[in-house]
Design a protein around this motif. Structure first.
Motif, mmCIF file in Angstrom:
data_model
loop_
_atom_site.group_PDB
_atom_site.id
_atom_site.type_symbol
_atom_site.label_atom_id
_atom_site.label_comp_id
_atom_site.label_asym_id
_atom_site.label_seq_id
_atom_site.Cartn_x
_atom_site.Cartn_y
_atom_site.Cartn_z
ATOM 1 N N THR A 55 0.642 -1.183 0.230
ATOM 2 C CA THR A 55 0.003 -0.124 -0.237
ATOM 3 C C THR A 55 0.907 0.797 -0.073
ATOM 4 O OG1 THR A 55 -1.920 -0.894 1.220
ATOM 5 C CG2 THR A 55 -2.170 1.579 1.012
ATOM 6 N N ALA A 56 0.137 2.619 -0.655
ATOM 7 C CA ALA A 56 1.206 3.895 -0.732
ATOM 8 C C ALA A 56 0.165 4.405 -0.707
ATOM 9 C CB ALA A 56 1.932 4.208 -2.664
ATOM 10 N N THR A 57 0.663 5.365 0.605
ATOM 11 C CA THR A 57 -0.229 6.202 1.116
ATOM 12 C C THR A 57 0.368 7.669 0.803
ATOM 13 O OG1 THR A 57 -0.928 4.868 2.792
ATOM 14 C CG2 THR A 57 -1.620 7.431 3.173
ATOM 15 N N ARG A 58 -0.230 8.889 0.099
ATOM 16 C CA ARG A 58 -0.035 10.288 0.112
ATOM 17 C C ARG A 58 -0.724 11.091 0.977
ATOM 18 N NH1 ARG A 58 4.016 13.242 -2.087
ATOM 19 N NH2 ARG A 58 4.089 14.787 -2.893
ATOM 20 N N ASP A 59 0.505 11.524 2.040
ATOM 21 C CA ASP A 59 -0.082 12.873 2.832
ATOM 22 C C ASP A 59 -0.182 13.827 2.426
ATOM 23 O OD1 ASP A 59 -1.016 13.946 5.543
ATOM 24 O OD2 ASP A 59 -0.164 12.305 6.033
ATOM 25 N N ARG A 60 -1.670 14.297 1.709
ATOM 26 C CA ARG A 60 -1.396 16.198 1.205
ATOM 27 C C ARG A 60 -0.925 17.289 2.297
ATOM 28 N NH1 ARG A 60 -5.148 13.566 -1.904
ATOM 29 N NH2 ARG A 60 -6.909 14.211 -0.634
ATOM 30 N N THR A 61 -1.194 16.901 3.196
ATOM 31 C CA THR A 61 -0.759 17.403 4.548
ATOM 32 C C THR A 61 0.592 17.785 4.922
ATOM 33 O OG1 THR A 61 -0.724 15.786 6.283
ATOM 34 C CG2 THR A 61 -3.496 17.262 5.566
ATOM 35 N N ILE A 62 1.531 17.020 4.258
ATOM 36 C CA ILE A 62 2.954 16.951 5.137
ATOM 37 C C ILE A 62 3.484 16.955 3.275
ATOM 38 C CG2 ILE A 62 2.471 16.331 7.353
ATOM 39 C CD1 ILE A 62 3.763 13.716 7.370
ATOM 40 N N GLY A 63 3.140 15.916 2.550
ATOM 41 C CA GLY A 63 3.787 16.254 1.044
ATOM 42 C C GLY A 63 4.653 15.141 1.154
ATOM 43 N N LYS A 64 4.066 14.235 1.416
ATOM 44 C CA LYS A 64 5.108 13.137 1.706
ATOM 45 C C LYS A 64 4.435 11.177 2.072
ATOM 46 C CE LYS A 64 8.252 10.164 5.220
ATOM 47 N NZ LYS A 64 8.508 10.348 6.803
ATOM 48 N N THR A 65 5.158 10.592 0.755
ATOM 49 C CA THR A 65 4.431 8.859 0.301
ATOM 50 C C THR A 65 5.103 7.961 1.720
ATOM 51 O OG1 THR A 65 3.928 10.029 -1.364
ATOM 52 C CG2 THR A 65 4.214 7.684 -1.210
ATOM 53 N N CYS A 66 4.152 7.282 1.747
ATOM 54 C CA CYS A 66 4.777 6.212 2.825
ATOM 55 C C CYS A 66 4.232 5.057 2.300
ATOM 56 C CB CYS A 66 4.626 6.362 3.913
ATOM 57 S SG CYS A 66 5.016 7.947 4.860
ATOM 58 N N PHE A 67 4.816 4.103 2.396
ATOM 59 C CA PHE A 67 4.327 2.691 2.057
ATOM 60 C C PHE A 67 3.806 1.121 3.442
ATOM 61 C CE2 PHE A 67 6.918 4.613 -1.090
ATOM 62 C CZ PHE A 67 6.306 3.942 -2.400
ATOM 63 N N GLY A 68 3.391 0.897 3.172
ATOM 64 C CA GLY A 68 2.726 -0.077 4.286
ATOM 65 C C GLY A 68 3.071 -1.753 3.997
ATOM 66 N N VAL A 69 2.937 -2.689 3.896
ATOM 67 C CA VAL A 69 3.004 -4.345 3.641
ATOM 68 C C VAL A 69 1.880 -5.155 4.547
ATOM 69 C CG1 VAL A 69 4.480 -4.213 2.344
ATOM 70 C CG2 VAL A 69 5.067 -5.231 4.940
ATOM 71 N N GLY A 70 1.213 -5.976 3.701
ATOM 72 C CA GLY A 70 0.543 -6.623 4.425
ATOM 73 C C GLY A 70 0.329 -8.517 4.102
ATOM 74 N N LEU A 71 0.747 -8.864 5.375
ATOM 75 C CA LEU A 71 0.739 -10.916 3.893
ATOM 76 C C LEU A 71 -1.016 -11.443 5.352
ATOM 77 C CD1 LEU A 71 2.275 -12.893 3.124
ATOM 78 C CD2 LEU A 71 4.012 -12.954 5.859
ATOM 79 N N ARG A 72 -1.195 -12.275 4.462
ATOM 80 C CA ARG A 72 -2.107 -13.348 4.490
ATOM 81 C C ARG A 72 -1.910 -14.536 4.037
ATOM 82 N NH1 ARG A 72 -7.759 -9.371 4.159
ATOM 83 N NH2 ARG A 72 -6.591 -7.854 4.546
ATOM 84 N N VAL A 73 -2.718 -15.790 4.870
ATOM 85 C CA VAL A 73 -2.274 -16.759 4.898
ATOM 86 C C VAL A 73 -3.824 -17.567 5.255
ATOM 87 C CG1 VAL A 73 -0.933 -19.436 5.363
ATOM 88 C CG2 VAL A 73 0.263 -17.544 5.118
ATOM 89 N N ASP A 74 -4.982 -19.097 4.271
ATOM 90 C CA ASP A 74 -5.682 -18.267 4.445
ATOM 91 C C ASP A 74 -6.123 -19.772 3.625
ATOM 92 O OD1 ASP A 74 -8.743 -18.857 5.091
ATOM 93 O OD2 ASP A 74 -8.931 -17.435 4.069
ATOM 94 N N ASN A 75 -6.474 -20.714 5.094
ATOM 95 C CA ASN A 75 -7.140 -22.011 4.183
ATOM 96 C C ASN A 75 -8.762 -22.194 4.977
ATOM 97 O OD1 ASN A 75 -6.459 -22.801 6.680
ATOM 98 N ND2 ASN A 75 -6.073 -24.668 6.012
ATOM 99 N N VAL A 76 -9.356 -20.827 4.965
ATOM 100 C CA VAL A 76 -10.606 -21.593 6.452
ATOM 101 C C VAL A 76 -11.794 -21.260 4.935
ATOM 102 C CG1 VAL A 76 -11.720 -20.031 7.622
ATOM 103 C CG2 VAL A 76 -9.400 -20.220 8.292
ATOM 104 N N ARG A 77 -11.146 -20.174 4.164
ATOM 105 C CA ARG A 77 -12.564 -20.436 3.148
ATOM 106 C C ARG A 77 -12.260 -21.275 1.781
ATOM 107 N NH1 ARG A 77 -12.164 -13.663 4.170
ATOM 108 N NH2 ARG A 77 -9.839 -14.556 3.862
ATOM 109 N N GLU A 78 -13.602 -21.643 0.911
ATOM 110 C CA GLU A 78 -13.253 -22.905 0.527
ATOM 111 C C GLU A 78 -13.616 -22.010 -1.345
ATOM 112 O OE1 GLU A 78 -12.125 -25.782 0.973
ATOM 113 O OE2 GLU A 78 -12.331 -25.271 3.350
ATOM 114 N N ALA A 79 -12.673 -21.604 -1.406
ATOM 115 C CA ALA A 79 -12.822 -20.831 -2.515
ATOM 116 C C ALA A 79 -11.715 -20.372 -3.858
ATOM 117 C CB ALA A 79 -13.338 -19.268 -2.767
ATOM 118 N N SER A 80 -11.149 -22.085 -3.975
ATOM 119 C CA SER A 80 -10.041 -22.151 -4.118
ATOM 120 C C SER A 80 -9.861 -22.604 -5.912
ATOM 121 C CB SER A 80 -8.813 -22.984 -3.208
ATOM 122 O OG SER A 80 -9.345 -24.060 -3.094
ATOM 123 N N TYR A 81 -10.757 -22.486 -6.411
ATOM 124 C CA TYR A 81 -11.286 -22.937 -7.673
ATOM 125 C C TYR A 81 -12.285 -21.550 -8.657
ATOM 126 C CZ TYR A 81 -15.708 -23.719 -5.992
ATOM 127 O OH TYR A 81 -17.113 -23.385 -4.918
#
Length: 441
Positions: free
Chosen positions: A342-368
């Motif tokens: 995720t890239a977030t642009r804060d217009r109040t300070i004029g700066k772009t920062c990044f965030g990362v996410g990771l998910r592992v899932d075998n609860v839901r059955e939609a792998s087809y």
């Protein structure tokens, strides 16, 4: 003779890929019985998912592990870890774990879970029981271990509810509190055709000269208009207007669009001529209607997402102070694995920062990749082929689905809308993700 038969059989029919949704059903649908129906309808839950899922905070990371044992499908574990990327001492890393037992694998409405966290409350127990034959349900939320108990809510909350296809009402109360705090909250929602209307009593403000229910700031009301069959394979939209706390006016709009585009992928076989995409768009405007002057009298949020195939999801949102763009990749292994930036642009300070996410899932059955008779999916054994498929350039849609005609017999049960002639209990989850506009519970 065999060669002659193979020549007369002709080439295989063209096929259009139909990828599964990234998160279907959403995790929030599993605990919807703990929430008033007023907080879930009018497109609220769908908008929340559109505005928040796969958007990680700037300079932060998040990990989610959703695991289910192979030999016991009634239990699962969801663990999350989130925190800053720069290890600031005043912004600690937070870890949570949720152990859940569900009586019916396909029905998430009756369950018990234990929530453990490194923050307050340390241990939380939640339970819910619902009887679909009568439409009644009961639930409870009890903090077992908590550092401080300063209010009656810190000792637990209980609730009763009733739900049908046209009416839902219920109330929550605090077992250790009497008098003006009973009930803690209440709601009434009704649906007639495509129109939904509801009112909610949510006491957050005191009234010195009388009971809390006499204070208009403790009341909310909303009206919404929704359209759609309820299947993710067909478009839907929801428009809502809400008047909250006697001071705020909220207008929202959410739309789910299913489109097909021509594709020529060298990694696919020649009969693959197209792919189905899912596009979601949401808008929310909040403005104050009272005389109170504030720097944030009105605010707006706009978000959109595009699922190009089963592996790639692109999301973006724009607000008054910042804008965010997120790119997610998902692999449908067992368990499924997804990673987003995720890239977030804060217009109040004029700066772009990044965030990362990771998910592992075998609860839901939609792998087809799913298909109805006219949405054909590609499988190694060519089991899902359909007759009469045609592609006509310039016409919309490219393939005419049986969804519009009300024929859901050949759809997987996850794609059948509530109210079709082949009903499935898991379809109650569709309304929780904003694609089902029937009022159930």
């Amino acid at each position: 003779m065999g060669g002659l038969l193979s020549l007369t059989k002709g080439p295989p029919p063209p096929m259009v890929l139909v990828p599964p949704l990234f998160d279907f059903p959403p995790l929030a649908a599993r605990t919807r019985m703990l929430e008033p129906s007023y907080n879930l309808l009018f497109g609220k839950l769908a908008l929340k998912s559109l505005f928040e899922d796969y958007f990680d905070a700037a300079n932060h990371f998040s990990t989610i592990f959703m695991l289910k044992p192979v030999d016991d499908r009634h239990v699962d574990l969801v663990a999350t870890v989130s925190g800053p990327l720069d290890n600031k001492p005043d912004d600690p890393i937070v870890g949570n774990a949720l152990f859940r037992w569900q009586s019916d694998v396909d029905d998430p409405h009756t369950f018990t879970d234990l929530y453990v966290s490194s923050s307050d409350p340390i241990l939380l127990m939640r339970a819910c029981a619902y009887y679909p034959k009568y439409g009644f349900g009961a639930f409870g939320i009890f903090p077992v271990l908590k550092k401080q108990r300063v209010s009656p809510e810190d000792y637990g909350t209980m609730g009763l509810r009733y739900g049908s296809s046209r009416l839902s009402f219920g109330a929550t109360l605090l077992p250790y509190s009497l008098g003006d705090d009973v009930p803690k909250s209440a709601w009434l929602v009704s649906k007639i055709g495509r129109l939904t209307a509801g009112v909610q009593y949510d006491p957050q403000f005191e009234k010195k000269d009388g009971a809390k229910y006499k204070n208009l700031k403790n009341w909310n009301c909303a009206i919404g208009y929704g359209l759609g069959s309820g299947s993710p394979l067909s478009p839907s939209f929801n428009f809502g207007l809400e008047y909250a706390q006697n001071s705020q006016f909220i207008a929202s709009f959410y739309q789910h669009v299913v489109v097909q585009r021509r594709v020529k992928n060298p990694l696919e076989e020649n009969e693959i001529i197209g792919i189905t995409n899912y596009i979601d768009f949401g808008f929310e405007l909040q403005t104050r209607v009272d005389d109170q002057k504030s720097s944030n009298n009105s605010t707006f949020n706009i978000a959109a997402s595009w699922q190009a195939n089963k592996n790639i999801l692109l999301k973006g949102k724009v607000g008054p102070l910042c804008s965010s763009l997120s790119l997610a990749f998902k692999s449908w292994w067992k368990p499924a694995f997804s990673f987003n930036v995720t890239a977030t642009r804060d217009r109040t300070i004029g700066k772009t920062c990044f965030g990362v996410g990771l998910r592992v899932d075998n609860v839901r059955e939609a792998s087809y990749q799913r298909a109805d008779p006219n949405y054909v999916m590609l499988t190694p054994n060519k089991e899902h082929l359909a007759d009469g498929i045609q592609w006509k350039s310039g016409m919309r849609p490219m393939l005419q689905s049986d969804v519009n005609s009300g024929n859901f017999d050949s759809l997987p049960r996850e794609l059948r809308p509530y109210g079709s002639k082949v009903r499935s209990r898991i379809i109650h989850l569709l309304q929780a993700c904003g694609m089902q506009h029937r009022l159930h519970l």
